[in-house]
Design a protein around this motif. Structure first.
Motif, PDB file in Angstrom:
ATOM      1  N   ARG A 106      34.531   8.942  -8.375  1.00 39.20           N
ATOM      2  CA  ARG A 106      34.381   7.730  -9.190  1.00 39.20           C
ATOM      3  C   ARG A 106      34.989   6.542  -8.456  1.00 39.20           C
ATOM      4  NH1 ARG A 106      32.746   7.995 -14.845  1.00 39.20           N
ATOM      5  NH2 ARG A 106      31.362   9.777 -14.750  1.00 39.20           N
ATOM      6  N   GLY A 107      34.336   5.422  -8.569  1.00 39.43           N
ATOM      7  CA  GLY A 107      34.779   4.214  -7.885  1.00 39.43           C
ATOM      8  C   GLY A 107      34.033   3.973  -6.580  1.00 39.43           C
ATOM      9  N   ASP A 108      33.350   4.988  -6.083  1.00 35.98           N
ATOM     10  CA  ASP A 108      32.553   4.877  -4.860  1.00 35.98           C
ATOM     11  C   ASP A 108      31.085   5.121  -5.184  1.00 35.98           C
ATOM     12  OD1 ASP A 108      34.883   4.586  -3.368  1.00 35.98           O
ATOM     13  OD2 ASP A 108      34.931   6.683  -2.740  1.00 35.98           O
ATOM     14  N   TYR A 109      30.216   4.646  -4.327  1.00 40.69           N
ATOM     15  CA  TYR A 109      28.824   5.064  -4.387  1.00 40.69           C
ATOM     16  C   TYR A 109      28.758   6.451  -3.761  1.00 40.69           C
ATOM     17  CZ  TYR A 109      27.160   0.540  -5.905  1.00 40.69           C
ATOM     18  OH  TYR A 109      26.926  -0.587  -6.650  1.00 40.69           O
ATOM     19  N   VAL A 110      27.882   7.298  -4.284  1.00 42.17           N
ATOM     20  CA  VAL A 110      27.750   8.662  -3.787  1.00 42.17           C
ATOM     21  C   VAL A 110      26.297   8.918  -3.416  1.00 42.17           C
ATOM     22  CG1 VAL A 110      27.951  11.120  -4.364  1.00 42.17           C
ATOM     23  CG2 VAL A 110      29.687   9.499  -5.175  1.00 42.17           C
ATOM     24  N   VAL A 111      26.092   9.373  -2.194  1.00 43.62           N
ATOM     25  CA  VAL A 111      24.784   9.841  -1.737  1.00 43.62           C
ATOM     26  C   VAL A 111      24.846  11.356  -1.923  1.00 43.62           C
ATOM     27  CG1 VAL A 111      23.192  10.006   0.216  1.00 43.62           C
ATOM     28  CG2 VAL A 111      24.592   7.934  -0.100  1.00 43.62           C
ATOM     29  N   LEU A 112      24.227  11.834  -3.002  1.00 45.61           N
ATOM     30  CA  LEU A 112      24.336  13.231  -3.436  1.00 45.61           C
ATOM     31  C   LEU A 112      23.071  13.977  -3.041  1.00 45.61           C
ATOM     32  CD1 LEU A 112      25.856  15.396  -5.125  1.00 45.61           C
ATOM     33  CD2 LEU A 112      24.696  14.440  -7.135  1.00 45.61           C
ATOM     34  N   ASN A 113      23.227  14.919  -2.115  1.00 43.24           N
ATOM     35  CA  ASN A 113      22.083  15.635  -1.552  1.00 43.24           C
ATOM     36  C   ASN A 113      22.052  17.079  -2.041  1.00 43.24           C
ATOM     37  OD1 ASN A 113      21.224  17.512   1.011  1.00 43.24           O
ATOM     38  ND2 ASN A 113      19.909  15.720   0.788  1.00 43.24           N
ATOM     39  N   PHE A 114      20.914  17.492  -2.596  1.00 45.58           N
ATOM     40  CA  PHE A 114      20.679  18.874  -3.011  1.00 45.58           C
ATOM     41  C   PHE A 114      19.871  19.556  -1.920  1.00 45.58           C
ATOM     42  CE2 PHE A 114      21.387  16.598  -6.931  1.00 45.58           C
ATOM     43  CZ  PHE A 114      22.164  17.472  -7.675  1.00 45.58           C
ATOM     44  N   TRP A 115      20.311  20.737  -1.481  1.00 49.68           N
ATOM     45  CA  TRP A 115      19.688  21.422  -0.359  1.00 49.68           C
ATOM     46  C   TRP A 115      19.870  22.930  -0.521  1.00 49.68           C
ATOM     47  CZ3 TRP A 115      22.335  24.295   3.408  1.00 49.68           C
ATOM     48  CH2 TRP A 115      23.736  24.317   3.255  1.00 49.68           C
ATOM     49  N   ALA A 116      19.297  23.691   0.420  1.00 45.52           N
ATOM     50  CA  ALA A 116      19.466  25.147   0.448  1.00 45.52           C
ATOM     51  C   ALA A 116      19.414  25.615   1.899  1.00 45.52           C
ATOM     52  CB  ALA A 116      18.378  25.843  -0.368  1.00 45.52           C
ATOM     53  N   THR A 117      20.044  26.736   2.164  1.00 45.29           N
ATOM     54  CA  THR A 117      20.105  27.273   3.529  1.00 45.29           C
ATOM     55  C   THR A 117      18.731  27.665   4.062  1.00 45.29           C
ATOM     56  OG1 THR A 117      20.617  29.466   2.655  1.00 45.29           O
ATOM     57  CG2 THR A 117      22.485  28.086   3.315  1.00 45.29           C
ATOM     58  N   TRP A 118      17.789  28.017   3.182  1.00 47.27           N
ATOM     59  CA  TRP A 118      16.457  28.443   3.605  1.00 47.27           C
ATOM     60  C   TRP A 118      15.477  27.280   3.778  1.00 47.27           C
ATOM     61  CZ3 TRP A 118      13.447  26.430  -0.056  1.00 47.27           C
ATOM     62  CH2 TRP A 118      13.970  26.309  -1.343  1.00 47.27           C
ATOM     63  N   CYS A 119      15.921  26.067   3.489  1.00 43.21           N
ATOM     64  CA  CYS A 119      15.056  24.879   3.462  1.00 43.21           C
ATOM     65  C   CYS A 119      14.966  24.246   4.851  1.00 43.21           C
ATOM     66  CB  CYS A 119      15.622  23.899   2.441  1.00 43.21           C
ATOM     67  SG  CYS A 119      14.899  22.260   2.454  1.00 43.21           S
ATOM     68  N   ALA A 120      13.805  24.373   5.504  1.00 47.00           N
ATOM     69  CA  ALA A 120      13.614  23.816   6.856  1.00 47.00           C
ATOM     70  C   ALA A 120      13.802  22.289   6.897  1.00 47.00           C
ATOM     71  CB  ALA A 120      12.246  24.216   7.401  1.00 47.00           C
ATOM     72  N   PRO A 121      13.226  21.524   5.948  1.00 48.87           N
ATOM     73  CA  PRO A 121      13.464  20.073   5.982  1.00 48.87           C
ATOM     74  C   PRO A 121      14.948  19.733   5.799  1.00 48.87           C
ATOM     75  CG  PRO A 121      11.580  20.565   4.585  1.00 48.87           C
ATOM     76  CD  PRO A 121      12.221  21.879   4.933  1.00 48.87           C
ATOM     77  N   CYS A 122      15.674  20.570   5.051  1.00 46.47           N
ATOM     78  CA  CYS A 122      17.106  20.336   4.858  1.00 46.47           C
ATOM     79  C   CYS A 122      17.849  20.464   6.185  1.00 46.47           C
ATOM     80  CB  CYS A 122      17.694  21.321   3.845  1.00 46.47           C
ATOM     81  SG  CYS A 122      16.949  21.233   2.200  1.00 46.47           S
ATOM     82  N   LYS A 123      17.440  21.428   6.982  1.00 47.69           N
ATOM     83  CA  LYS A 123      18.074  21.654   8.280  1.00 47.69           C
ATOM     84  C   LYS A 123      17.875  20.441   9.194  1.00 47.69           C
ATOM     85  CE  LYS A 123      18.731  25.455  11.458  1.00 47.69           C
ATOM     86  NZ  LYS A 123      18.381  26.837  11.729  1.00 47.69           N
ATOM     87  N   LYS A 124      16.713  19.839   9.097  1.00 42.91           N
ATOM     88  CA  LYS A 124      16.405  18.648   9.884  1.00 42.91           C
ATOM     89  C   LYS A 124      17.168  17.422   9.365  1.00 42.91           C
ATOM     90  CE  LYS A 124      12.504  16.039   9.613  1.00 42.91           C
ATOM     91  NZ  LYS A 124      11.087  15.794   9.493  1.00 42.91           N
TER      92      LYS A 124
END
Length: 188
Positions: free
Chosen positions: A67-85
């Motif tokens: 709280r008090g900051d902006y947060v760039v909140l990323n949802f990902w998974a270990t099996w997700c190829a685009p996430c790895k990139k």
């Protein structure tokens, strides 16, 4: 009649340019370019449900700490190829925002074991992002995460103000300019 026509013209012009987010993020929206054009700002901030996240040490984690900051909140998974990139670009954004009120927070959804998350981060050379988990996907479901990756931006009050579906280059000039513009809003 001219007054009515002028009022109608102004109203239609405002509608055509799209509604502005409460708090006037128009200047930030104008910074979107390339992949960041997929970053959609909401008409109104959206409340975010309580998160029951698990840290790398197995202990509970709360987004309240941000709280008090902006947060760039990323949802990902270990099996997700685009996430790895995408993950190294999120780490680069985090490095660029060091000492600024913008935090990059990553949440692995589903049954991602801590060891698998650690290996994932080691393989891609990322060592500065949190390794939070949402093991039963309850937080992801409550946030309407229907595919991966998904990144949402939270305002300093912890409300969702923008969302990007799919992967993006978070280390691009546009992404860094957006994050810097958000950081500049705090205290102004």
């Amino acid at each position: 009649m001219r007054i009515v026509s002028a009022a109608l013209y102004l109203a239609l012009g405002a509608f055509a340019s799209g509604p502005a987010l409460a708090g006037d993020y128009d200047a930030v929206v104008e910074l979107r370019d390339g992949d960041m054009r997929k970053l959609m700002f909401h008409e109104e901030p959206k409340d975010v449900p309580e998160a029951e996240l698990v840290g790398a040490d197995g202990g509970p984690v709360s987004l309240e700490a941000y709280r008090g900051d902006y947060v760039v909140l990323n949802f990902w998974a270990t099996w997700c190829a685009p996430c790895k990139k995408e993950m190294p670009t999120l780490a680069a954004l985090d490095a660029a925002m060091e000492d600024k009120p913008v935090e990059v927070v990553t949440v692995a959804t589903a049954r991602s074991a801590p060891q698998a998350i650690g290996r994932f981060f080691d393989e891609i050379g990322v060592d500065r992002l949190p390794q939070y988990r949402d093991p039963d996907q309850s937080f992801a479901r409550s946030m309407a995460v229907l595919g991966l990756p998904i990144t949402v931006i939270l305002d300093p009050e912890g409300r969702e103000i923008a969302r990007l579906q799919g992967d993006a280059h978070w280390d691009s000039e546009s992404a860094i300019a957006i994050a810097e513009a958000l950081a500049a809003r705090i205290g102004s």
